[in-house]
Motif scaffolding. Structure first.
Motif, PDB file in Angstrom:
ATOM      1  N   PHE A   6       0.808  -1.211   0.000  1.00  0.00           N
ATOM      2  CA  PHE A   6       0.000   0.000   0.000  1.00  0.00           C
ATOM      3  C   PHE A   6       0.845   1.266   0.000  1.00  0.00           C
ATOM      4  O   PHE A   6       1.773   1.403   0.786  1.00  0.00           O
ATOM      5  N   GLY A   7       0.494   2.178  -0.899  1.00  0.00           N
ATOM      6  CA  GLY A   7       1.079   3.507  -0.951  1.00  0.00           C
ATOM      7  C   GLY A   7      -0.026   4.540  -0.807  1.00  0.00           C
ATOM      8  O   GLY A   7      -1.158   4.200  -0.441  1.00  0.00           O
ATOM      9  N   ASN A   8       0.288   5.794  -1.096  1.00  0.00           N
ATOM     10  CA  ASN A   8      -0.725   6.854  -0.999  1.00  0.00           C
ATOM     11  C   ASN A   8      -1.631   6.887  -2.222  1.00  0.00           C
ATOM     12  O   ASN A   8      -2.847   6.996  -2.091  1.00  0.00           O
ATOM     13  N   LYS A   9      -1.040   6.817  -3.417  1.00  0.00           N
ATOM     14  CA  LYS A   9      -1.803   6.924  -4.656  1.00  0.00           C
ATOM     15  C   LYS A   9      -2.251   5.577  -5.198  1.00  0.00           C
ATOM     16  O   LYS A   9      -3.251   5.498  -5.905  1.00  0.00           O
ATOM     17  N   VAL A  10      -1.472   4.544  -4.926  1.00  0.00           N
ATOM     18  CA  VAL A  10      -1.760   3.215  -5.462  1.00  0.00           C
ATOM     19  C   VAL A  10      -1.531   2.146  -4.412  1.00  0.00           C
ATOM     20  O   VAL A  10      -0.858   2.370  -3.404  1.00  0.00           O
ATOM     21  N   TYR A  11      -2.102   1.002  -4.677  1.00  0.00           N
ATOM     22  CA  TYR A  11      -1.698  -0.203  -3.963  1.00  0.00           C
ATOM     23  C   TYR A  11      -1.504  -1.298  -4.996  1.00  0.00           C
ATOM     24  O   TYR A  11      -2.041  -1.235  -6.114  1.00  0.00           O
ATOM     25  N   LEU A  12      -0.685  -2.266  -4.645  1.00  0.00           N
ATOM     26  CA  LEU A  12      -0.392  -3.388  -5.525  1.00  0.00           C
ATOM     27  C   LEU A  12      -1.011  -4.632  -4.918  1.00  0.00           C
ATOM     28  O   LEU A  12      -0.943  -4.845  -3.709  1.00  0.00           O
ATOM     29  N   ARG A  13      -1.593  -5.444  -5.781  1.00  0.00           N
ATOM     30  CA  ARG A  13      -2.194  -6.701  -5.326  1.00  0.00           C
ATOM     31  C   ARG A  13      -2.002  -7.762  -6.398  1.00  0.00           C
ATOM     32  O   ARG A  13      -1.688  -7.470  -7.545  1.00  0.00           O
ATOM     33  N   GLU A  14      -2.226  -8.998  -5.988  1.00  0.00           N
ATOM     34  CA  GLU A  14      -2.175 -10.113  -6.923  1.00  0.00           C
ATOM     35  C   GLU A  14      -3.284  -9.952  -7.970  1.00  0.00           C
ATOM     36  O   GLU A  14      -4.329  -9.356  -7.696  1.00  0.00           O
ATOM     37  N   PHE A  15      -3.045 -10.500  -9.137  1.00  0.00           N
ATOM     38  CA  PHE A  15      -4.054 -10.476 -10.191  1.00  0.00           C
ATOM     39  C   PHE A  15      -5.173 -11.467  -9.896  1.00  0.00           C
ATOM     40  O   PHE A  15      -4.958 -12.508  -9.279  1.00  0.00           O
ATOM     41  N   LYS A  16      -6.366 -11.122 -10.374  1.00  0.00           N
ATOM     42  CA  LYS A  16      -7.535 -11.999 -10.346  1.00  0.00           C
ATOM     43  C   LYS A  16      -7.934 -12.259 -11.799  1.00  0.00           C
ATOM     44  O   LYS A  16      -7.698 -11.421 -12.671  1.00  0.00           O
ATOM     45  N   ARG A  64       8.645 -14.594  -9.745  1.00  0.00           N
ATOM     46  CA  ARG A  64       7.998 -13.481 -10.449  1.00  0.00           C
ATOM     47  C   ARG A  64       6.855 -12.925  -9.612  1.00  0.00           C
ATOM     48  O   ARG A  64       5.948 -13.655  -9.212  1.00  0.00           O
ATOM     49  N   TYR A  65       6.925 -11.636  -9.369  1.00  0.00           N
ATOM     50  CA  TYR A  65       5.894 -10.917  -8.636  1.00  0.00           C
ATOM     51  C   TYR A  65       5.301  -9.867  -9.571  1.00  0.00           C
ATOM     52  O   TYR A  65       5.730  -8.713  -9.573  1.00  0.00           O
ATOM     53  N   ALA A  66       4.368 -10.283 -10.418  1.00  0.00           N
ATOM     54  CA  ALA A  66       3.666  -9.365 -11.312  1.00  0.00           C
ATOM     55  C   ALA A  66       2.361  -8.998 -10.620  1.00  0.00           C
ATOM     56  O   ALA A  66       1.507  -9.856 -10.388  1.00  0.00           O
ATOM     57  N   LEU A  67       2.237  -7.731 -10.254  1.00  0.00           N
ATOM     58  CA  LEU A  67       1.116  -7.284  -9.438  1.00  0.00           C
ATOM     59  C   LEU A  67       0.316  -6.205 -10.155  1.00  0.00           C
ATOM     60  O   LEU A  67       0.872  -5.387 -10.904  1.00  0.00           O
ATOM     61  N   ALA A  68      -0.979  -6.211  -9.908  1.00  0.00           N
ATOM     62  CA  ALA A  68      -1.864  -5.195 -10.460  1.00  0.00           C
ATOM     63  C   ALA A  68      -1.654  -3.894  -9.700  1.00  0.00           C
ATOM     64  O   ALA A  68      -1.592  -3.881  -8.469  1.00  0.00           O
ATOM     65  N   ILE A  69      -1.531  -2.800 -10.444  1.00  0.00           N
ATOM     66  CA  ILE A  69      -1.470  -1.463  -9.852  1.00  0.00           C
ATOM     67  C   ILE A  69      -2.898  -0.945  -9.778  1.00  0.00           C
ATOM     68  O   ILE A  69      -3.552  -0.773 -10.812  1.00  0.00           O
TER      69      ILE A  69
END
Length: 181
Positions: A6-16, A64-69
């Motif tokens: 988690f950041g201020n403008k975005v968070y990163l999560r696993e893809f669905k 590999r850590y490909a995460l959704a922005i």
């Protein structure tokens, strides 16, 4: 282990699985893949990209850590941020990012990359993280410079893209480069 950063403008999560349509919105755009070896995605390409990310997330050891922005304010999937472990023994990783053109110039890539850098150093215990970009992709190398990456040089004709062989600019950051609290 599902990753959420988690950041201020975005968070990163696993893809669905259902993310493929949002991925397709930007990955099918010619501007997004202009400096990449891949052409604009077909729908099947976008579905396959998301399937591959879900598959890679389950592998152990995970490389590999490909995460959704996800844009925090709108909850919109804005792009992808990726950290690949290139050498477990040498503690080296590589990052990359791709955003929907409507999200360019707003600091989202910078924040997403920063989240991955801290994750790579603090959770994965990497020592060095590097990134490359097309010399024409000014926005991409500006992100690296903002994040404190060091310019290491130019790799000559290392990637074949649509308009021929491309040079790449190489940048890196070390765990010791980060400010300590």
């Amino acid at each position: 282990m599902d990753i959420e950063l988690f950041g201020n403008k975005v968070y990163l999560r696993e893809f669905k699985q259902e993310d493929w349509t949002a991925v397709h919105e930007y990955a099918s755009n010619k501007l997004v893949c202009r400096y990449q070896p891949w052409d604009p995605n077909t729908e099947e390409d976008s579905r396959g990209f998301v399937r591959q990310n879900i598959y890679d997330a389950a592998l152990r050891p995970r490389k590999r850590y490909a995460l959704a922005i996800i844009e925090s304010e709108t909850q919109r999937l804005a792009g992808t941020a990726e950290l690949n472990i290139r050498d477990f023994h040498g503690h080296n990783g590589e990052i990359g990012y791709s955003l929907h053109p409507e999200c360019w110039g707003r600091g989202l890539a910078t924040e997403a990359a920063r989240l991955l850098i801290y994750f790579g150093f603090n959770e994965l215990h990497l020592h060095r993280i590097y990134a490359t970009c097309d010399p024409r992709n000014i926005a991409s190398y500006k992100v690296m410079e903002k994040l404190g990456f060091t310019y290491e040089g130019r790799i000559r004709e290392n990637l074949l893209i649509k308009d021929g062989w491309r040079d790449s600019l190489l940048y890196s950051i070390l765990e010791t480069d980060l400010p300590r609290p």
